[in-house]
Enzyme design. Sequence first.
Site: not given
Length: 186
Positions: A70, A47, A165-166, A23, A61, A58, A130
């Site tokens: 996380k 989430d 921004k990063d 399945r 942070h 990314r 996450y």
Amino acid sequence: MERIETSLPGVLELRPAIFKDNRGVFLETYHQNKFVDFGIEDHFVQDNHSCSAQGTLRGLHYQLVHPQAKLCWVVEGEVLDIAVDIRRGSPYFGKWTGVRLSAKERNQIYIPRGFAHGFLALTQTVQFIYKCSDFYDPRDEHGILWNDPDLNICWEVAEPISSKKDAKNLVLSQVPHDLLPSYSPQ
């Protein structure tokens, strides 16, 4: 579920038991009692799901007032997931560890509070999920420059796709100490 230590104490790779038959596949992505047995006692409240193109980076942070533990995994594609210890006074301050997360392996990474977090999309499309132990607060958003030469993270790409921004984040050595979490030995 299997718990695998990384080079940073507290940051764990987790490999769930996978049940396959005609399945398809079944696995548990989160089971509170099993996580407590591994020493993960966080209560997850949010989430998040991001979709990224290959080469997207990314991070790195973190939140200071509302720090987030996380639990991360990938449901499509593959990423290089990075955690950096940014806790002032930690014996591992400025050290990083990386785990390749993939939909094929269905592995996860647990990152405790006090670490900066980022990931690089390694495949054409990545769907990254996450859980967070505190709510996102845009007023509490902080970051470390992804290519900080002192961290020397092996990102496997020279010029990733990154947000403006990063790209403006400071290197860790330039972040004011009051904008970094403190280490408290347990």
